[in-house]
Design an enzyme around this catalytic site. Structure first.
Site, PDB file in Angstrom:
ATOM      1  N   HIS A  35       0.819  -1.222   0.000  1.00 59.91           N
ATOM      2  CA  HIS A  35       0.000   0.000   0.000  1.00 59.91           C
ATOM      3  C   HIS A  35       0.852   1.270   0.000  1.00 59.91           C
ATOM      4  O   HIS A  35       0.364   2.353   0.321  1.00 59.91           O
ATOM      5  CB  HIS A  35      -0.970   0.010   1.194  1.00 59.91           C
ATOM      6  CG  HIS A  35      -2.091  -0.981   1.052  1.00 59.91           C
ATOM      7  ND1 HIS A  35      -2.933  -1.329   2.081  1.00 59.91           N
ATOM      8  CD2 HIS A  35      -2.511  -1.695  -0.025  1.00 59.91           C
ATOM      9  CE1 HIS A  35      -3.816  -2.227   1.652  1.00 59.91           C
ATOM     10  NE2 HIS A  35      -3.577  -2.470   0.386  1.00 59.91           N
TER      11      HIS A  35
ATOM     12  N   CYS B  23       3.535  13.549  -7.056  1.00 54.16           N
ATOM     13  CA  CYS B  23       2.618  14.432  -7.765  1.00 54.16           C
ATOM     14  C   CYS B  23       1.346  13.664  -8.113  1.00 54.16           C
ATOM     15  O   CYS B  23       1.403  12.491  -8.477  1.00 54.16           O
ATOM     16  CB  CYS B  23       3.287  14.960  -9.027  1.00 54.16           C
ATOM     17  SG  CYS B  23       2.198  16.054  -9.956  1.00 54.16           S
TER      18      CYS B  23
ATOM     19  N   THR C 100      -4.232  -7.997  10.679  1.00 48.46           N
ATOM     20  CA  THR C 100      -5.021  -7.403   9.588  1.00 48.46           C
ATOM     21  C   THR C 100      -6.453  -7.928   9.601  1.00 48.46           C
ATOM     22  O   THR C 100      -6.673  -9.099   9.899  1.00 48.46           O
ATOM     23  CB  THR C 100      -4.376  -7.647   8.201  1.00 48.46           C
ATOM     24  OG1 THR C 100      -5.236  -7.095   7.192  1.00 48.46           O
ATOM     25  CG2 THR C 100      -4.130  -9.113   7.909  1.00 48.46           C
TER      26      THR C 100
HETATM   27  P1  OAD Z   1      -7.352  -2.590  10.214  1.00 46.01           P
HETATM   28  O1  OAD Z   1      -7.347  -1.363  11.051  1.00 46.01           O
HETATM   29  O2  OAD Z   1      -8.481  -2.835   9.309  1.00 46.01           O
HETATM   30  O3  OAD Z   1      -7.283  -3.870  11.156  1.00 46.01           O
HETATM   31  C1  OAD Z   1      -6.412  -4.001  12.213  1.00 46.01           C
HETATM   32  C2  OAD Z   1      -6.487  -5.449  12.648  1.00 46.01           C
HETATM   33  O4  OAD Z   1      -5.504  -5.650  13.626  1.00 46.01           O
HETATM   34  C3  OAD Z   1      -7.821  -5.875  13.261  1.00 46.01           C
HETATM   35  O5  OAD Z   1      -8.202  -7.123  12.706  1.00 46.01           O
HETATM   36  C4  OAD Z   1      -7.517  -6.030  14.750  1.00 46.01           C
HETATM   37  O6  OAD Z   1      -8.265  -7.076  15.354  1.00 46.01           O
HETATM   38  C5  OAD Z   1      -6.055  -6.384  14.702  1.00 46.01           C
HETATM   39  N1  OAD Z   1      -5.299  -5.971  15.875  1.00 46.01           N
HETATM   40  C6  OAD Z   1      -5.463  -4.891  16.676  1.00 46.01           C
HETATM   41  N2  OAD Z   1      -4.518  -4.833  17.605  1.00 46.01           N
HETATM   42  C7  OAD Z   1      -3.705  -5.895  17.395  1.00 46.01           C
HETATM   43  C8  OAD Z   1      -2.527  -6.388  18.020  1.00 46.01           C
HETATM   44  N3  OAD Z   1      -1.975  -5.763  19.062  1.00 46.01           N
HETATM   45  N4  OAD Z   1      -1.966  -7.509  17.522  1.00 46.01           N
HETATM   46  C9  OAD Z   1      -2.503  -8.160  16.460  1.00 46.01           C
HETATM   47  N5  OAD Z   1      -3.606  -7.740  15.839  1.00 46.01           N
HETATM   48  C10 OAD Z   1      -4.199  -6.614  16.287  1.00 46.01           C
HETATM   49  O7  OAD Z   1      -5.964  -2.634   9.449  1.00 46.01           O
HETATM   50  P2  OAD Z   1      -5.550  -3.408   8.136  1.00 46.01           P
HETATM   51  O8  OAD Z   1      -6.169  -4.753   8.066  1.00 46.01           O
HETATM   52  O9  OAD Z   1      -4.088  -3.290   8.035  1.00 46.01           O
HETATM   53  O10 OAD Z   1      -5.350   0.522   3.242  1.00 46.01           O
HETATM   54  O11 OAD Z   1      -6.198  -2.500   7.058  1.00 46.01           O
HETATM   55  C11 OAD Z   1      -5.921  -2.807   5.735  1.00 46.01           C
HETATM   56  C12 OAD Z   1      -5.905  -1.585   4.913  1.00 46.01           C
HETATM   57  O12 OAD Z   1      -7.102  -0.855   5.061  1.00 46.01           O
HETATM   58  C13 OAD Z   1      -4.842  -0.559   5.266  1.00 46.01           C
HETATM   59  O13 OAD Z   1      -3.602  -0.848   4.722  1.00 46.01           O
HETATM   60  C14 OAD Z   1      -5.391   0.645   4.662  1.00 46.01           C
HETATM   61  C15 OAD Z   1      -6.764   0.518   5.212  1.00 46.01           C
HETATM   62  O14 OAD Z   1      -7.663   1.296   4.651  1.00 46.01           O
HETATM   63  C16 OAD Z   1      -5.450   1.574   2.439  1.00 46.01           C
HETATM   64  O15 OAD Z   1      -5.398   2.716   2.866  1.00 46.01           O
HETATM   65  C17 OAD Z   1      -5.588   1.222   1.008  1.00 46.01           C
HETATM   66 ZN    ZN Z   2       3.723  17.135 -11.368  1.00 47.82          ZN
END
Ligand code: OAD
Ligand code: ZN
Length: 244
Positions: free
Chosen positions: A106, A114, A186
């Site tokens: 990501h 830009c 995640t």
């Molecule tokens: P999320 O914020 O959706 O999810 C975080 C996850 O981490 C959840 O499933 C929680 O249960 C888990 N969690 C929280 N604390 C934790 C800990 N201490 N240890 C282990 N797990 C824990 O984040 P992502 O899944 O990374 O993308 O989100 C994916 C994408 O959505 C991001 O990269 C971003 C976002 O929008 C874009 O911006 C395109």
């Molecule tokens: Zn430019």
């Protein structure tokens, strides 16, 4: 041993970086999943920049936690290793995962690029950004080449994943099946995260999920570890290193 690790915001949570979907992710009462979008940037680029600048500063002040360190240890110990992270922070790199063993699918929050042409720069040490006491007083950076607004070098909702990074993931799959796939911190809301986890473990390898909560991936996992990443990953890394 061939190992694939997929990480998300939960791995950086214990370093004080708010996740996207937890309550702590809200910023000025705004939902981060709505701020990280091309629509939000088109509507209010200043607001989106304010949010990213605060996140950048928080990341600069943060330190890798035991989860990042355990993954770095695995990366050093395994001959064939790839980390695919959805995190745009640099905590995996600062824990010591080499760039060639990591794909930031990501993007990278410290890159400013830009929104119109190909100009791009790294703002990690852009002093004006963090010497300012009130970061929100900073404006929207513009491109020195074409004058368009600059934007953070991250992938927003609905945008394409970077092609060369995708190729690096494919190359790793071409290299053979994995013995172990670890998916940590995640919500696995994106189909490609589940696809990669399942593909990686298809040859009979373990699929370990580390997450205190259930996710759409849980049903595919061969082992569920319902603990915070900074507790579970050091133990899992030790186990693998001992028996590998
Ligand atoms: P999320 O914020 O959706 O999810 C975080 C996850 O981490 C959840 O499933 C929680 O249960 C888990 N969690 C929280 N604390 C934790 C800990 N201490 N240890 C282990 N797990 C824990 O984040 P992502 O899944 O990374 O993308 O989100 C994916 C994408 O959505 C991001 O990269 C971003 C976002 O929008 C874009 O911006 C395109
Ligand atoms: Zn430019």
């Amino acid at each position: 041993m061939r190992v694939l690790v997929l990480t998300g915001a939960g791995v950086s949570a214990e370093s004080g970086i708010p996740t996207f979907r937890g309550n702590d992710g809200y910023w000025r009462n705004l939902d981060p999943t709505k701020l990280a979008t091309p629509e939000a940037f088109a509507r209010d680029p200043q607001l989106v920049w304010d949010w990213y600048r605060e996140r950048r500063q928080r990341i600069r002040n943060a330190r890798p936690n035991a989860a990042h360190e355990a993954i770095a240890r695995l990366a050093r110990w395994t001959d064939e290793f790839l980390l695919v992270t959805q995190n745009v922070d640099d905590l995996h790199a600062r824990a010591g995962v080499a760039a060639e063993k990591m794909v930031q699918i990501h993007g990278d929050i410290f890159v400013t690029r830009c929104s119109h042409c190909e100009l791009c720069r790294c703002d990690y040490k852009h002093e004006h950004e963090y010497e300012h006491e009130h970061e929100h007083e900073l404006g929207i950076p513009t491109c020195s080449k074409c004058g368009a607004f600059m934007r953070p070098g991250v992938v927003w909702f609905g945008e394409q994943l970077p092609r060369n990074e995708l190729e690096r993931v494919e190359d790793f799959f071409d290299g053979g099946a994995c013995d172990v796939v670890i998916v940590a911190g995640t919500t696995a809301t994106f189909g490609y995260i589940i696809d990669w986890a399942v593909r990686g473990s298809r040859g009979g390898g373990q699929l370990i999920e580390v997450n205190p909560e259930e996710t759409p991936l849980s049903g595919f996992a061969t082992r569920l570890v319902r603990e915070p990443a900074a507790i579970a990953l050091p133990r899992i890394a030790d186990e693998l290193i001992k028996c590998g």
